[in-house]
Design a protein around this motif. Structure first.
Motif, PDB file in Angstrom:
ATOM      1  N   SER A   1       0.810  -1.221   0.000  1.00 10.71           N
ATOM      2  CA  SER A   1       0.000   0.000   0.000  1.00 10.71           C
ATOM      3  C   SER A   1       0.846   1.275   0.000  1.00 10.71           C
ATOM      4  N   TYR A   2       2.138   1.164   0.249  1.00 11.94           N
ATOM      5  CA  TYR A   2       3.010   2.336   0.220  1.00 11.94           C
ATOM      6  C   TYR A   2       3.538   2.630  -1.192  1.00 11.94           C
ATOM      7  N   LEU A   3       3.390   1.688  -2.105  1.00  8.10           N
ATOM      8  CA  LEU A   3       3.879   1.879  -3.471  1.00  8.10           C
ATOM      9  C   LEU A   3       2.936   2.798  -4.236  1.00  8.10           C
ATOM     10  N   THR A   4       3.510   3.766  -4.910  1.00  7.86           N
ATOM     11  CA  THR A   4       2.746   4.661  -5.766  1.00  7.86           C
ATOM     12  C   THR A   4       3.347   4.599  -7.160  1.00  7.86           C
TER      13      THR A   4
ATOM     14  N   PHE B   1      17.199   8.219  -4.662  1.00  5.15           N
ATOM     15  CA  PHE B   1      16.458   8.846  -3.578  1.00  5.15           C
ATOM     16  C   PHE B   1      16.312  10.324  -3.880  1.00  5.15           C
ATOM     17  N   VAL B   2      15.116  10.866  -3.661  1.00 10.22           N
ATOM     18  CA  VAL B   2      14.882  12.293  -3.848  1.00 10.22           C
ATOM     19  C   VAL B   2      14.353  12.885  -2.543  1.00 10.22           C
TER      20      VAL B   2
ATOM     21  N   ALA C   1       2.887   8.746 -13.189  1.00 10.89           N
ATOM     22  CA  ALA C   1       2.291   8.789 -14.528  1.00 10.89           C
ATOM     23  C   ALA C   1       3.221   8.196 -15.585  1.00 10.89           C
ATOM     24  N   ASP C   2       4.538   8.282 -15.342  1.00  4.63           N
ATOM     25  CA  ASP C   2       5.498   7.731 -16.299  1.00  4.63           C
ATOM     26  C   ASP C   2       6.004   6.341 -15.893  1.00  4.63           C
ATOM     27  N   GLN C   3       5.204   5.636 -15.053  1.00  2.12           N
ATOM     28  CA  GLN C   3       5.439   4.238 -14.706  1.00  2.12           C
ATOM     29  C   GLN C   3       6.686   4.006 -13.834  1.00  2.12           C
ATOM     30  N   ARG C   4       7.046   4.969 -13.007  1.00  2.00           N
ATOM     31  CA  ARG C   4       8.095   4.754 -12.003  1.00  2.00           C
ATOM     32  C   ARG C   4       7.417   4.425 -10.687  1.00  2.00           C
ATOM     33  N   LEU C   5       8.064   3.609  -9.870  1.00  2.00           N
ATOM     34  CA  LEU C   5       7.549   3.324  -8.533  1.00  2.00           C
ATOM     35  C   LEU C   5       8.111   4.350  -7.560  1.00  2.00           C
ATOM     36  N   LEU C   6       7.241   4.923  -6.757  1.00  6.61           N
ATOM     37  CA  LEU C   6       7.634   5.873  -5.721  1.00  6.61           C
ATOM     38  C   LEU C   6       7.343   5.221  -4.384  1.00  6.61           C
TER      39      LEU C   6
ATOM     40  N   ILE D   1      12.033   4.182  -8.221  1.00 13.56           N
ATOM     41  CA  ILE D   1      12.505   3.034  -8.989  1.00 13.56           C
ATOM     42  C   ILE D   1      12.067   3.185 -10.441  1.00 13.56           C
ATOM     43  N   THR D   2      13.044   3.268 -11.332  1.00  9.56           N
ATOM     44  CA  THR D   2      12.761   3.228 -12.762  1.00  9.56           C
ATOM     45  C   THR D   2      12.771   1.751 -13.153  1.00  9.56           C
ATOM     46  N   ILE D   3      11.606   1.257 -13.547  1.00 13.52           N
ATOM     47  CA  ILE D   3      11.426  -0.171 -13.793  1.00 13.52           C
ATOM     48  C   ILE D   3      12.058  -0.558 -15.127  1.00 13.52           C
ATOM     49  N   GLU D   4      12.873  -1.624 -15.081  1.00 18.55           N
ATOM     50  CA  GLU D   4      13.485  -2.167 -16.291  1.00 18.55           C
ATOM     51  C   GLU D   4      12.796  -3.431 -16.756  1.00 18.55           C
ATOM     52  N   SER D   5      12.348  -4.272 -15.805  1.00 17.83           N
ATOM     53  CA  SER D   5      11.633  -5.495 -16.184  1.00 17.83           C
ATOM     54  C   SER D   5      10.729  -5.926 -15.039  1.00 17.83           C
ATOM     55  N   VAL D   6       9.675  -6.640 -15.394  1.00 18.32           N
ATOM     56  CA  VAL D   6       8.729  -7.209 -14.439  1.00 18.32           C
ATOM     57  C   VAL D   6       8.519  -8.668 -14.832  1.00 18.32           C
ATOM     58  N   THR D   7       8.703  -9.572 -13.855  1.00 14.02           N
ATOM     59  CA  THR D   7       8.513 -10.997 -14.086  1.00 14.02           C
ATOM     60  C   THR D   7       7.509 -11.527 -13.074  1.00 14.02           C
ATOM     61  N   GLN D   8       6.468 -12.199 -13.565  1.00 19.67           N
ATOM     62  CA  GLN D   8       5.513 -12.836 -12.654  1.00 19.67           C
ATOM     63  C   GLN D   8       6.139 -14.149 -12.204  1.00 19.67           C
TER      64      GLN D   8
END
Length: 123
Positions: A34-37, A91-92, A40-45, A114-121
């Motif tokens: 629930s802390y993950l946001t 970190f910002v 709009a440009d698909q980065r995790l905050l 986090i700038t996402i490079e890949s996602v694996t289920q």
């Protein structure tokens, strides 16, 4: 675009493990789904109240691995699913990402981006 099951996992509570590489060994820290946001440009905050070791590790090696899951979302083989996310972290402590997250999580001292490079289920 992130897979729909991952977005559903982020809507259900669960533990997120964040791995970084330290000088001598890997380091893990946890947070909550629930802390993950998702920006709009698909980065995790991710709000960081502490995470000092994670921040130090990322300053010398920005590679980050995250795992998260939920028993409430159907997976590859039945109930429950999980994901492995690979990306680059930073970190910002100021700017729009920080201000938006600070409004939601008044206790944070920084935002792990986090700038996402890949996602694996995985499940």
């Amino acid at each position: 675009m992130l897979p729909e099951p991952l977005l559903k996992v982020m809507q259900n509570e669960g533990v997120v493990a964040i791995a970084t590489q330290g000088k001598d060994e890997p380091h893990l820290v946890n947070t909550w789904n629930s802390y993950l946001t998702l920006s709009a440009d698909q980065r995790l905050l991710i709000p960081a109240g502490r995470m000092h070791t994670t921040e130090a590790n990322i300053s010398s090696n920005p590679k980050v691995l995250l795992t998260l899951g939920s028993r409430e979302v159907s997976g590859l083989h039945g109930p429950g699913t999980g994901f492995l996310i690979r990306g680059q972290g930073s970190f910002v402590t100021s700017g729009p990402d920080f201000d938006g997250m600070k409004a939601k999580f008044t206790w944070l001292r920084a935002v792990l981006v986090i700038t996402i490079e890949s996602v694996t289920q995985t499940l």
